[in-house]
Design a protein around this motif. Structure first.
Motif, PDB file in Angstrom:
ATOM      1  N   LEU A 200       1.969  33.521  59.804  1.00 16.63           N
ATOM      2  CA  LEU A 200       3.416  33.519  59.578  1.00 16.63           C
ATOM      3  C   LEU A 200       3.844  34.730  58.761  1.00 16.63           C
ATOM      4  O   LEU A 200       4.895  35.328  59.010  1.00 16.63           O
ATOM      5  N   GLN A 201       3.036  35.103  57.780  1.00 11.09           N
ATOM      6  CA  GLN A 201       3.387  36.245  56.924  1.00 11.09           C
ATOM      7  C   GLN A 201       3.335  37.563  57.683  1.00 11.09           C
ATOM      8  O   GLN A 201       3.980  38.535  57.288  1.00 11.09           O
ATOM      9  N   GLN A 202       2.589  37.609  58.770  1.00 11.07           N
ATOM     10  CA  GLN A 202       2.461  38.844  59.536  1.00 11.07           C
ATOM     11  C   GLN A 202       3.573  39.007  60.571  1.00 11.07           C
ATOM     12  O   GLN A 202       3.685  40.064  61.191  1.00 11.07           O
ATOM     13  N   ALA A 203       4.395  37.980  60.741  1.00 14.80           N
ATOM     14  CA  ALA A 203       5.487  38.081  61.715  1.00 14.80           C
ATOM     15  C   ALA A 203       6.517  39.090  61.228  1.00 14.80           C
ATOM     16  O   ALA A 203       6.895  39.088  60.045  1.00 14.80           O
ATOM     17  N   PRO A 204       6.997  39.990  62.086  1.00 13.96           N
ATOM     18  CA  PRO A 204       7.992  40.986  61.656  1.00 13.96           C
ATOM     19  C   PRO A 204       9.308  40.328  61.260  1.00 13.96           C
ATOM     20  O   PRO A 204       9.774  39.389  61.903  1.00 13.96           O
ATOM     21  N   GLY A 205       9.889  40.819  60.170  1.00 13.30           N
ATOM     22  CA  GLY A 205      11.171  40.301  59.717  1.00 13.30           C
ATOM     23  C   GLY A 205      11.078  39.012  58.939  1.00 13.30           C
ATOM     24  O   GLY A 205      12.109  38.415  58.612  1.00 13.30           O
ATOM     25  N   VAL A 206       9.865  38.548  58.642  1.00  7.16           N
ATOM     26  CA  VAL A 206       9.672  37.290  57.913  1.00  7.16           C
ATOM     27  C   VAL A 206       8.990  37.606  56.589  1.00  7.16           C
ATOM     28  O   VAL A 206       7.862  38.120  56.566  1.00  7.16           O
ATOM     29  N   SER A 207       9.674  37.301  55.501  1.00  8.07           N
ATOM     30  CA  SER A 207       9.115  37.571  54.181  1.00  8.07           C
ATOM     31  C   SER A 207       8.073  36.522  53.830  1.00  8.07           C
ATOM     32  O   SER A 207       7.942  35.477  54.485  1.00  8.07           O
ATOM     33  N   ALA A 208       7.323  36.800  52.742  1.00  8.62           N
ATOM     34  CA  ALA A 208       6.299  35.857  52.297  1.00  8.62           C
ATOM     35  C   ALA A 208       6.922  34.526  51.887  1.00  8.62           C
ATOM     36  O   ALA A 208       6.365  33.455  52.144  1.00  8.62           O
ATOM     37  N   GLY A 209       8.092  34.595  51.262  1.00  6.68           N
ATOM     38  CA  GLY A 209       8.752  33.362  50.832  1.00  6.68           C
ATOM     39  C   GLY A 209       9.186  32.506  52.011  1.00  6.68           C
ATOM     40  O   GLY A 209       9.032  31.281  52.006  1.00  6.68           O
ATOM     41  N   VAL A 210       9.746  33.147  53.044  1.00  8.16           N
ATOM     42  CA  VAL A 210      10.171  32.408  54.228  1.00  8.16           C
ATOM     43  C   VAL A 210       8.962  31.830  54.949  1.00  8.16           C
ATOM     44  O   VAL A 210       8.986  30.683  55.428  1.00  8.16           O
ATOM     45  N   ALA A 211       7.884  32.616  55.053  1.00 11.31           N
ATOM     46  CA  ALA A 211       6.672  32.120  55.695  1.00 11.31           C
ATOM     47  C   ALA A 211       6.145  30.884  54.974  1.00 11.31           C
ATOM     48  O   ALA A 211       5.732  29.901  55.609  1.00 11.31           O
ATOM     49  N   GLN A 212       6.147  30.922  53.636  1.00 17.43           N
ATOM     50  CA  GLN A 212       5.696  29.771  52.861  1.00 17.43           C
ATOM     51  C   GLN A 212       6.601  28.557  53.115  1.00 17.43           C
ATOM     52  O   GLN A 212       6.136  27.421  53.232  1.00 17.43           O
ATOM     53  N   GLN A 213       7.904  28.809  53.213  1.00 15.91           N
ATOM     54  CA  GLN A 213       8.863  27.721  53.439  1.00 15.91           C
ATOM     55  C   GLN A 213       8.624  27.060  54.794  1.00 15.91           C
ATOM     56  O   GLN A 213       8.638  25.824  54.907  1.00 15.91           O
ATOM     57  N   VAL A 214       8.402  27.872  55.826  1.00 17.69           N
ATOM     58  CA  VAL A 214       8.146  27.320  57.156  1.00 17.69           C
ATOM     59  C   VAL A 214       6.824  26.558  57.168  1.00 17.69           C
ATOM     60  O   VAL A 214       6.725  25.444  57.718  1.00 17.69           O
ATOM     61  N   TYR A 215       5.791  27.132  56.562  1.00 21.42           N
ATOM     62  CA  TYR A 215       4.472  26.483  56.541  1.00 21.42           C
ATOM     63  C   TYR A 215       4.534  25.150  55.806  1.00 21.42           C
ATOM     64  O   TYR A 215       3.995  24.135  56.272  1.00 21.42           O
ATOM     65  N   ASP A 216       5.211  25.127  54.655  1.00 25.12           N
ATOM     66  CA  ASP A 216       5.310  23.887  53.876  1.00 25.12           C
ATOM     67  C   ASP A 216       6.083  22.815  54.633  1.00 25.12           C
ATOM     68  O   ASP A 216       5.763  21.621  54.541  1.00 25.12           O
ATOM     69  N   PHE A 217       7.111  23.222  55.388  1.00 19.79           N
ATOM     70  CA  PHE A 217       7.921  22.243  56.110  1.00 19.79           C
ATOM     71  C   PHE A 217       7.081  21.496  57.144  1.00 19.79           C
ATOM     72  O   PHE A 217       7.221  20.280  57.312  1.00 19.79           O
ATOM     73  N   TYR A 218       6.184  22.217  57.833  1.00 23.78           N
ATOM     74  CA  TYR A 218       5.405  21.578  58.891  1.00 23.78           C
ATOM     75  C   TYR A 218       4.112  20.937  58.400  1.00 23.78           C
ATOM     76  O   TYR A 218       3.566  20.060  59.073  1.00 23.78           O
ATOM     77  N   HIS A 219       3.607  21.371  57.242  1.00 24.30           N
ATOM     78  CA  HIS A 219       2.298  20.886  56.821  1.00 24.30           C
ATOM     79  C   HIS A 219       2.332  19.982  55.600  1.00 24.30           C
ATOM     80  O   HIS A 219       1.323  19.352  55.269  1.00 24.30           O
ATOM     81  N   SER A 220       3.476  19.886  54.933  1.00 27.02           N
ATOM     82  CA  SER A 220       3.542  19.005  53.761  1.00 27.02           C
ATOM     83  C   SER A 220       3.561  17.547  54.170  1.00 27.02           C
ATOM     84  O   SER A 220       3.417  16.655  53.340  1.00 27.02           O
TER      85      SER A 220
END
Length: 641
Positions: free
Chosen positions: A620-640
């Motif tokens: 997720l962090q390697q996706a263009p236009g996606v910051s580390a914070g946004v990547a963490q937010q997306v990951y937490d939403f699906y895996h929490s």
């Protein structure tokens, strides 16, 4: 004088007086006493007054040059008409608003009438927004489109048109004549080859570079000239270009210009008929017959006839025709920008005041005129004939409708012909995108402004359970009606409820209403017959268990079928809209803080929403236009979870 759009233009809190009376029963003495208590405190200055009943509902809105003098007339009961005496007998309080002048009072009066729709004011019933043509200027290649509602987009607005059909005809003419694009900006951006409109010579295909920006802008200016009434100049220009192309032996271009010239000649012969030399004007003629008042409106812009429409104001009994037309015009131009000249079939007592008020709102001078000769007089005579014919058609329709409603009352054992009929249906596909729908009909036909849709929200409802969906729809509809109108005096309670379904749906609705304490509404189920509707004879189910069919050629059967078909049409349309939105939805829509740009970036990188959900934090962090914070937010939403 305050600006027409100033928020503090009318200071309603500046002078407010309220006196409450006793009960809600009409009492002429109590109404006069309430008005007298307010009268002692009124100033002699312009303003607007509202008559209110014991519950605070507005009965009447009026304006005055001198408030004290005007309101004093209501305590002289012997001089009032029966209609005004009834109004005074219901009055228990008044609200007074002072204004700077009488013109402002007239404008405020129109605003408040449209807001409160009082029972004793003349009302413009058919006040839906009129369509316009919008030629946008926020793009290098401006788009031409139909527009309704608030005019927020940048561009040139042309109208009003009498109907959507009038707009569509003019849009078709514009596409043939000037080859302007009608597609959305998103569609425009994604094209890599011309669309079908280019193939049939309805667009110049600026999306793929088939025309340069200067040449397209020249077409836009020609379209503006055409819509502004300068079609003769456009015709001469096209003729000269066609002649030049022929002399240069560019016969393909000459043929294209010839076709455009023919289209323009045809449009001139249809739209400009009977409107030559008029310029921009609205024409109003009023007719009265057997107590029914009809107003015919013609819309002329640039010498072109942009359609006509008939209006039938409500609450006109015992109201002078002059006052009816004045009130109608004030409400009509509340939303529609007036032209600089308004042609009427009669002089108005308050014509000068109305012109001043409309001019103040529009920002330019407005002239109210009664044409005496020439083209304007000929047009006015035509409008008068149309007004009389519209009333005659209305009376014929009303007679037929009244007869049908009497037959409906006899058929379903109603004490009186129904004033309000509600029809219900559900729509879904195997339980998905489930929706309920309600349409409303009455003596004047379908009341489309009162149609309602219901999204099925109960999570316990099994997919495809029609009974549960019908139970939810009726519980929500009538629980709200009980809370908002327990006395049933607003006219919003149905006299008859038709349900698209058989005995099962009818019993489900009956049980649902009994649970919330509603037991006196006439319910009827309409089900397909033994031949599943192929024989055109539906089965009607009554609450007492009776079932019957009507003769296949009975007019009342056709009427009830039309009601059922209308709710079916509306329900399917609501369902399709909901299904279309669901198809375009993405799993990423559920993630908080993810906007359209980041959602697009994630989907472009991973391909699908499922791939995004299954991606690791590092991916997720390697996706263009996606910051580390946004990547963490997306990951937490699906895996929490």
């Amino acid at each position: 004088m305050s600006s027409p759009n100033s928020p503090d233009r009318f200071n309603e809190d500046k002078s407010t007086f309220a006196v409450r009376g006793g009960g809600e029963a009409p009492d002429l003495a109590a109404g006069v006493a309430a008005i007298r208590n307010v009268l002692d405190t009124l100033p002699i200055r312009p303003g607007v007054y509202r008559m209110q009943d014991a519950r605070g509902d507005v009965l009447y809105v009026g304006k005055a040059r001198a408030l004290r003098n005007r309101v004093a007339n209501y305590v002289q009961v012997d001089r009032l008409t029966k209609r005004l005496q009834r109004m005074v007998s219901q009055t228990r309080s008044m609200t007074i608003v002072t204004t700077n002048n009488e013109a402002e009072a007239l404008l405020l009066e129109s605003q408040l009438i449209k807001r409160y729709r009082p029972a004793y004011n003349v009302l413009l019933r058919d006040d839906k927004s009129f369509p316009f043509i919008l030629l946008r200027d926020d793009h290098a290649f401006p788009r031409v489109q139909k527009h309704r509602g608030a005019r927020r987009a940048k561009g040139n607005y042309y109208g009003p048109f009498a109907s959507a059909g009038s707009v569509n005809n003019t849009l078709n003419a514009l596409q043939k004549l000037f080859l302007l694009r009608s597609c959305t900006d998103s569609f425009f951006k994604t094209r890599d080859r011309p669309c079908l409109l280019y193939q049939i010579k309805r667009c110049s295909a600026p999306c793929v570079g088939r025309i340069e920006e200067p040449a397209y802008n020249e077409l836009v200016e020609d379209a503006k000239a055409f819509l502004g009434g300068k079609s003769t100049g456009v015709q001469a220009k096209l003729g000269a270009q066609m002649q030049a192309a022929a002399e240069n032996m560019d016969f393909e271009l000459a043929a294209l210009l010839r076709d455009r010239l023919r289209a323009l000649t045809f449009i001139q012969g249809t739209q400009a008929i009977n409107a030559e030399g008029v310029g921009d004007a609205d024409i109003f003629a009023m007719a009265c017959k057997d107590g029914l008042i009809g107003i015919q409106a013609f819309f002329i812009r640039g010498g072109q006839n942009w359609g006509h429409r008939s209006f039938f104001p409500q609450h006109t009994n015992d109201v002078p025709e002059d006052e009816v037309l004045t009130s109608f015009l004030g409400q009509f131009y509340e939303e529609v920008p007036p032209p600089k000249q308004i042609l009427l079939d009669r002089e108005l007592t308050e014509g000068a005041l109305l012109a001043e008020a409309l001019g103040e709102r529009a920002g330019y001078k407005i002239a109210l005129q009664v044409p005496q000769r020439g083209d304007r007089r000929r047009l006015m005579d035509q409008a008068k004939r149309n007004a009389i014919e519209a009333i005659e058609r209305r009376q014929a329709e009303s007679t037929t409708q009244a007869k049908l409603l009497r037959e409906v009352a006899d058929l379903f054992d109603l004490a009186e012909p129904p004033e309000r009929i509600e029809i219900y249906d559900n729509s879904h596909i195997q339980g998905t995108a489930a929706t309920g729908a309600m349409v409303v009909a009455g003596p004047e036909g379908f009341r489309k402004g009162q149609y309602r849709k219901f999204n099925i929200k109960n999570k316990d409802t099994a997919p495809g359970d029609d009974f549960a969906m019908m139970r939810e729809v009726f519980t929500r509809r009538f629980s709200r009606a009980q809370a908002e109108d327990p006395d049933r005096d607003s006219g919003e309670w149905p006299d008859l409820v038709l349900i698209d379904g058989g005995k099962g749906q009818l019993n489900t609705v009956k049980a649902a209403l009994e649970e919330i304490g509603v037991e006196d509404v006439c319910l009827v189920g309409i089900a397909k017959g033994p031949e599943h509707g192929r024989d055109g004879r539906e089965v009607f189910h009554m609450l007492d268990g009776r079932e019957f069919q009507l003769p296949v050629n009975a007019p009342v059967l056709f009427y009830l079928q039309r009601l059922r078909d209308e709710v079916h049409r509306f329900a399917i349309g609501v369902h399709r809209d909901k299904r279309s939105k669901a198809i375009g939805a993405s799993p990423l829509d559920e993630v908080p803080g993810i906007g359209p740009a980041r959602k697009k970036a994630l989907l472009m990188h991973f391909g699908t929403g499922r791939a995004v959900r299954n991606a690791s934090l590092q991916d997720l962090q390697q996706a263009p236009g996606v910051s580390a914070g946004v990547a963490q937010q997306v990951y937490d939403f699906y895996h929490s979870r």
